[in-house]
Design a protein around this motif. Sequence first.
Motif, PDB file in Angstrom:
ATOM      1  N   LEU A 126      15.594 123.226  37.746  1.00 18.04           N
ATOM      2  CA  LEU A 126      15.772 124.616  37.346  1.00 18.04           C
ATOM      3  C   LEU A 126      17.185 125.043  37.712  1.00 18.04           C
ATOM      4  N   GLU A 127      17.912 125.526  36.725  1.00 18.50           N
ATOM      5  CA  GLU A 127      19.273 126.029  36.904  1.00 18.50           C
ATOM      6  C   GLU A 127      20.179 125.021  37.619  1.00 18.50           C
ATOM      7  N   CYS A 128      20.118 123.794  37.188  1.00 19.95           N
ATOM      8  CA  CYS A 128      20.953 122.728  37.747  1.00 19.95           C
ATOM      9  C   CYS A 128      22.342 122.834  37.104  1.00 19.95           C
ATOM     10  N   PRO A 129      23.382 123.108  37.892  1.00 20.87           N
ATOM     11  CA  PRO A 129      24.719 123.287  37.306  1.00 20.87           C
ATOM     12  C   PRO A 129      25.339 121.954  36.888  1.00 20.87           C
ATOM     13  N   SER A 130      26.053 121.994  35.767  1.00 21.85           N
ATOM     14  CA  SER A 130      26.786 120.829  35.291  1.00 21.85           C
ATOM     15  C   SER A 130      27.918 121.307  34.392  1.00 21.85           C
ATOM     16  N   ARG A 131      28.773 120.385  34.012  1.00 21.86           N
ATOM     17  CA  ARG A 131      29.869 120.677  33.081  1.00 21.86           C
ATOM     18  C   ARG A 131      29.789 119.665  31.952  1.00 21.86           C
ATOM     19  N   LEU A 132      29.780 120.180  30.722  1.00 21.92           N
ATOM     20  CA  LEU A 132      29.685 119.323  29.545  1.00 21.92           C
ATOM     21  C   LEU A 132      31.014 119.311  28.802  1.00 21.92           C
ATOM     22  N   ARG A 133      31.330 118.137  28.253  1.00 16.30           N
ATOM     23  CA  ARG A 133      32.560 117.959  27.493  1.00 16.30           C
ATOM     24  C   ARG A 133      32.274 118.177  26.007  1.00 16.30           C
ATOM     25  N   ARG A 187      32.437 123.039  29.155  1.00 18.99           N
ATOM     26  CA  ARG A 187      31.528 124.182  29.220  1.00 18.99           C
ATOM     27  C   ARG A 187      30.722 124.061  30.508  1.00 18.99           C
ATOM     28  N   ASP A 188      30.657 125.153  31.253  1.00 20.27           N
ATOM     29  CA  ASP A 188      29.781 125.228  32.424  1.00 20.27           C
ATOM     30  C   ASP A 188      28.385 125.559  31.919  1.00 20.27           C
ATOM     31  N   VAL A 189      27.408 124.797  32.371  1.00 18.31           N
ATOM     32  CA  VAL A 189      26.040 125.006  31.913  1.00 18.31           C
ATOM     33  C   VAL A 189      25.067 124.988  33.078  1.00 18.31           C
ATOM     34  N   LEU A 190      23.909 125.566  32.835  1.00 15.76           N
ATOM     35  CA  LEU A 190      22.763 125.441  33.739  1.00 15.76           C
ATOM     36  C   LEU A 190      21.679 124.716  32.963  1.00 15.76           C
ATOM     37  N   ARG A 208      30.924 132.454  34.493  1.00 16.24           N
ATOM     38  CA  ARG A 208      31.636 131.779  35.593  1.00 16.24           C
ATOM     39  C   ARG A 208      33.106 132.188  35.626  1.00 16.24           C
ATOM     40  N   ARG A 209      33.723 132.290  34.449  1.00 14.76           N
ATOM     41  CA  ARG A 209      35.125 132.710  34.387  1.00 14.76           C
ATOM     42  C   ARG A 209      35.285 134.139  34.874  1.00 14.76           C
ATOM     43  N   ALA A 235      37.462 135.366  38.097  1.00 13.54           N
ATOM     44  CA  ALA A 235      38.501 136.382  37.976  1.00 13.54           C
ATOM     45  C   ALA A 235      38.261 137.518  38.957  1.00 13.54           C
ATOM     46  N   LEU A 236      37.020 137.940  39.116  1.00 17.44           N
ATOM     47  CA  LEU A 236      36.681 139.003  40.059  1.00 17.44           C
ATOM     48  C   LEU A 236      36.956 138.550  41.497  1.00 17.44           C
TER      49      LEU A 236
END
Length: 163
Positions: A108-115, A122-125, A152-153, A157-158
């Motif tokens: 559940l909501e495992c973070p990863s980055r896809l090309r 892209r940052d994904v869950l 995420r961006r 930034a915040l």
Amino acid sequence: MTTDVQTSTVRSKKRGILPFVRPRRNGDMSAAEFALRDDNLRDFIENAAVGIHFVGPDGVILWANRAEMNLLGYEPHEYIGRHIAEFHAEKPVIQEILRRLSAGDKLLECPSRLRCKDGSLRDVLIDSNVHFDEDGKFLHTRCMTRDVTESRRTQAALSQEIE
């Protein structure tokens, strides 16, 4: 009136393995009503707002919906049939995901980055579990991929503004 459903998969030459939902007949619905329900469920899955895909026990993508391929910019023939690790930017992350799923874990909501096809990330869950047969054999994953790149961006930034 209640209707139970039976889920399985069907193989398509063009799209790989597709989800198939078949209501169990309870005597109260006509064949036309069952067919309409099946068509609606297929349409819902294929055109969902979130990416959905199946991966086999060998890590090969068996099926993906339009949202999944649109997220990454691929056509079905460029995505389906390839190993899922080819699309993950961080190999240890996908290795751990596949290990956990093979062990029967639910993600559940495992973070990863896809090309993406264009090389961007892209940052994904990822939410995923495995469809096992009656004998406990790993058939395929059931995975939903949510793009969280923009949030995420914004968070980054915040955080920079606060510092």
